[in-house]
Design an enzyme around this catalytic site. Structure first.
Site, PDB file in Angstrom:
ATOM      1  N   GLY A 294      79.409  19.617 182.238  1.00 53.47           N
ATOM      2  CA  GLY A 294      80.651  19.431 181.487  1.00 53.47           C
ATOM      3  C   GLY A 294      80.503  18.404 180.385  1.00 53.47           C
ATOM      4  CB  SER A 295      83.049  16.264 178.793  1.00 50.84           C
ATOM      5  OG  SER A 295      84.002  17.290 178.873  1.00 50.84           O
TER       6      SER A 295
END
Lengths: 573, 122
Positions: A294-295
Site C-alpha cells: 500500500g501507501s
C-alpha cells in the site's frame, strides 16, 4: 577332594614298597590295581562335575536373554545456547529425567502408585495401575520431569522405578521470540529459524563427527534485544486484540547496521510446546509472507522521483481529477482536488500525484529502481524462511501506476523495512541480519542505492508526515519520529475490497538521522468502535508510537527536545 | 641350604610385590575418587545449566512487567519519560545555587512537599 585321593594312592604305593625288599609284581599289581580304579573313579566324578558346570555355562550362554530391555537414553545432540545481544539466554539445553518402571520388579502396585501420587498428583490412577500390573518388562510413566520431582521420587524408595536422562531444548522466553529462533525436533536438530541456520552452518557436521560434545560449544549471540523483542510482542498482542486483526507483525531494525533488534509475527506458537507451530496461519509473516504494502510504497516512488533528478522537491503535480487509464480510474482516498507539491503528495497520500511522479521516471526506470532496492528479489538473510516477492510478468503502464502506490507488487515486510532503512540512512541498502554487525561491516557490504541528498530529503518528508500528515499519533516527544502510513486493500475473491485492509506503518527515530526503523503491519484490523475508521494512521501509528516510547530508552537513543519543526522549514523553503 | 643372597632376593621380591600391590591399590582408590569427583562435577554443571535457565525464566521481561504492574501503586512505579533522561554534560549546565542561600530551609521545604521520593523518609 582331589588331593586327598592322590595322597592315599601314593601312600599305599609307598607302604607296599617299604614292606619287603623284593619287589613282587603281583602284590604291587594287587595294590596298584585297586589304586588305579580309585583314580579312575575320582577322575570320572570330577569330569562329571566339570562337564555339568560346563554344560550349564553353555546352556546359560545360549539361553534367550530374558533380561528387560531398558531403553537407551535418547542420544540427543548438544546445541549451543542462543543469547541475545546483551547475553540474555534465549535458548538453552537442559537435562531432564524421564521416569520408567519395570512392572515385574514392583512388589506392591497399589503402594507404588499411592506413593507416586504424592509427587505427581496428576498421574492417572487407572491407567498407571493397568500399566504396572501388566507383564511388560518396561513402561514409561512420565517424560521430562523436573530435578525436584526426580529427587522426590528417589526419596520415595519404591523398587522397580528408574530414570533415564534426556536432553531437551528450553526457551525461557516462550512465545516471545518464537519465529526468529525457530524450532528443533525430538533429536535436537534445528528444523526452523536460527536453529536451522546454525545446523546449516556446520553444527550438523560437527555432531555427525561426534565433535559437538556438551560444553565445547560457544553460545551464539544474536542481534536481538530481548527487552525490545518483548515490548514489540506485547504491543502487537494488544493492538491485535484492540482492532480484532487476524494477524500482526513488526520489526525493529537498526537503520545503520541492518541488525534486526526485534521481530515478531502473530499469531505465533510456544517453542517449548510447538504442537501448533506448523499451522498455516502461524507462519512467520515478516519474512515468509508477501503482502501488497500500500501507501508505504509511495515513499519509494517519491525517493525514486527525487533521486532520478527529473523531479524537484518543489515541483507540483495536478491531482484535481481522478486519473483515467485503460478502463481503470485512480482516485485519492483523502482527495484534496487541487495541485499538490511533492511533500503534499506524500503527506496527503495522493495516489494520483504519486502515479504522475512514477510516470515521469517511466516504466523501465521504475522497475529498475525497485530491483535496485531489493524489493523484487528474494532477500538474503540468515532465516531459512524467506518468501519470494511477486511482481507482474510484464510491466505495463497500469502496473507501474498501481505499483507506485503499493498495489501490484507483493513483498515481505522485512525486506520492505530494509529498503526503508536504505532510503533513510543516507542511501545504503544493507541486507538485514540476525547476527551482531558493526557499522564498519555494514558500510563495507552496503550498496549505495540513492544519493545522500535524496535520503536527507526523504527524512524530512517523513518528519513532515508526523507533524502535518497521517502519522501524528505515532509522535513521541523527544524522539522526533518520522512516519509513513500505508493502508492497502486486500484482494477478496479476485477484487480489491475496501472493507478488508492490510495496514502498514513505517516509523523512524530520530527522524533527522534515523538510528532505528520500526515497521508494523496489521492484517484486517477492524474499527475499534463502529463508525471509527481503521486506517493505518488510526491503528498502526499509536502502535508504533508505543513501541518507540517504551523501547527507545532501552536502545540508548538520546531524547532531544532541541529541534522542533525543522522539517517544516526545509520542505517549505 | 638357603644362602644369604637367596634370602635377600626373596625379601626384595616380597617387598617389591608388596609395594606394587600397595601402589595399585592406592591408584585404584584414587581412580574411584576421581570418578566420584567427575560425577559430582557433572552434576554441578548440570545444576548450573538448570539454574541459568531458571534465572533467565525469572528475569523474563514478561514476568518483570507483570511484577511491575502488580506493585505499581505500592512502590509508586512509573514508566520512564523521555524528559527524565539526561546526560552528565547537561547536568553541568544547570547553574549552581547561590552560596549564601539558606540551604537547610530548602531541604525543609522539600520535606513538606507532597511528592515522596525514595530518598526521603515517609
Amino acid at each position: 577332594m582331589r588331593l586327598p585321593g592322590l595322597w592315599k594312592t601314593r601312600r599305599a604305593a609307598a607302604v607296599g614298597a617299604g614292606n619287603s625288599g623284593i619287589v613282587v609284581e603281583g602284590s604291587r599289581k594287587a595294590v596298584g590295581g585297586r589304586g588305579q580304579s580309585r583314580v579312575f573313579m575320582a577322575m570320572a566324578v570330577l569330569f562329571g562335575i566339570y562337564a555339568a558346570i560346563g554344560g550349564r555355562l553353555v546352556q546359560l550362554g545360549l539361553a534367550e536373554d530374558e533380561v528387560v530391555n531398558l531403553p537407551e537414553s535418547r542420544p540427543t545432540a548438544s546445541r549451543p545456547d542462543l543469547v541475545d545481544r546483551n547475553g540474555e539466554v534465549l535458548a538453552t539445553d537442559i537435562k531432564t529425567a524421564s521416569l520408567f518402571a519395570e512392572p515385574r520388579r514392583i512388589v506392591d502396585v497399589d503402594e507404588a502408585i499411592e506413593k507416586l501420587l504424592t509427587v505427581l498428583p496428576d498421574l492417572d490412577y487407572e491407567q498407571t495401575y493397568r500399566r504396572l500390573s501388566s507383564e511388560a518388562g518396561f513402561v514409561w510413566l512420565r517424560r521430562q520431569l523436573s530435578p525436584r520431582q526426580q529427587s522426590e521420587i528417589l526419596a520415595l524408595g519404591v523398587p522397580g522405578l528408574g530414570f533415564r536422562t534426556e536432553k531437551r531444548r528450553f526457551y525461557p522466553g516462550g512465545s516471545t521470540v518464537s519465529h526468529v529462533l525457530g524450532l528443533v525436533d525430538v533429536d535436537n536438530k534445528g528444523i526452523a529459524g536460527i536453529e536451522k541456520y546454525i545446523d546449516n552452518q556446520g553444527l550438523a557436521d560437527l555432531q555427525a563427527l561426534g565433535l559437538a560434545a556438551p560444553g565445547t560449544l560457544e553460545p551464539v549471540r544474536l542481534s536481538l534485544d530481548l527487552r525490545v523483542q518483548y515490548i514489540l510482542h506485547d504491543e502487537l498482542t494488544q493492538a491485535m486484540e484492540r482492532f480484532d486483526a487476524i494477524a500482526a507483525g513488526g520489526v525493529v531494525l537498526n537503520a545503520r547496521t541492518g541488525e534486526v533488534v526485534a521481530m515478531a509475527s502473530l499469531p505465533d506458537y510456544d517453542p517449548n510446546n510447538p504442537y501448533n507451530a506448523l499451522e498455516k496461519d502461524r507462519l512467520n509473516r515478516m519474512s515468509a509472507g508477501v503482502f501488497e504494502m500500500g501507501s508505504t510504497f509511495k515513499l519509494f516512488t517519491t525517493s525514486m522521483a527525487l533521486d532520478s533528478g527529473l523531479v524537484d522537491i518543489n515541483d507540483k503535480f495536478d491531482a484535481t481529477r481522478p486519473l483515467q487509464l485503460g478502463g481503470f480510474t485512480i482516485r485519492d482516498f483523502y482527495g484534496k482536488k487541487r495541485v499538490l507539491s511533492v511533500p503534499e503528495i506524500l503527506i496527503y497520500s495522493s495516489n494520483i500525484g504519486t502515479a504522475k511522479m512514477a510516470d515521469v521516471v517511466g516504466i523501465e526506470g521504475h522497475r529498475e529502481f525497485l530491483k535496485r532496492i531489493g524489493l523484487l528479489d528474494r532477500m538474503s538473510t540468515e532465516l531459512p524462511e524467506v518468501a519470494h516477492p511477486t511482481e507482474p510478468s510484464t510491466w505495463k503502464k497500469i502496473n507501474s501506476v498501481t505499483i507506485s502506490f503499493g498495489h501490484g507488487v507483493a513483498t515481505t515486510p522485512l525486506q520492505t523495512a530494509a529498503a526503508v532503512a536504505a532510503m533513510l540512512n543516507g542511501g545504503k541498502l544493507i541486507p538485514p541480519t540476525f547476527l551482531p554487525r558493526t557499522e564498519e561491516e555494514a558500510n563495507a557490504i552496503g550498496e549505495r542505492v540513492i544519493s545522500q541528498k535524496t535520503s536527507a530529503q526523504v527524512r524530512y518528508l517523513l518528519r513532515l508526515n508526523t507533524e502535518k500528515g497521517s502519522g501524528r499519533r505515532a509522535e513521541v516527544p523527544g524522539y522526533y519520529v518520522g512516519t509513513k502510513t500505508g493502508t492497502a486493500e486486500k484482494v477478496v475473491n479476485g477484487r480489491y475490497s475496501n472493507s478488508t485492509r492490510f495496514n502498514t506503518f513505517i516509523a523512524s527515530f530520530p527522524a533527522n538521522d534515523p538510528e532505528y526503523i520500526v515497521f508494523v503491519v496489521l492484517d484486517e484490523p477492524k474499527p475499534e468502535k463502529p463508525g471509527m475508521s481503521a486506517t493505518s494512521g488510526v491503528t498502526n501509528a499509536p502502535l508504533a508510537g508505543n513501541i518507540i516510547r517504551r523501547a527507545a530508552p532501552l536502545l540508548g537513543v538520546k531524547p532531544d527536545f532541541g529541534h522542533e519543526s525543522e522539517a517544516l522549514l526545509v520542505s517549505y523553503q | 641350604m638357603f644362602r644369604t643372597t637367596d634370602i635377600i632376593l626373596i625379601a626384595a621380591m616380597i617387598s617389591a610385590a608388596g609395594f606394587t600391590y600397595m601402589t595399585k591399590h592406592e591408584s585404584e582408590a584414587l581412580r574411584d575418587q576421581v570418578g566420584a569427583l567427575e560425577t559430582r562435577i557433572q552434576l554441578e554443571k548440570d545444576a548450573i545449566d538448570l539454574l541459568k535457565a531458571d534465572w533467565s525464566l525469572l528475569t523474563q521481561p514478561r514476568r518483570l512487567q507483570k511484577l511491575a504492574d502488580i506493585y505499581e501503586s505500592e512502590l509508586a512505579l512509573k514508566p520512564l519519560e523521555p524528559k527524565q533522561v539526561a546526560e552528565f554534560d547537561a547536568l553541568r549546565e544547570i547553574p549552581f545555587r547561590p552560596v549564601d542561600a539558606p540551604v537547610g530551609d530548602e531541604i525543609g521545604e522539600l520535606l513538606r512537599d507532597e511528592t515522596i521520593t525514595g530518598g526521603v523518609a515517609q
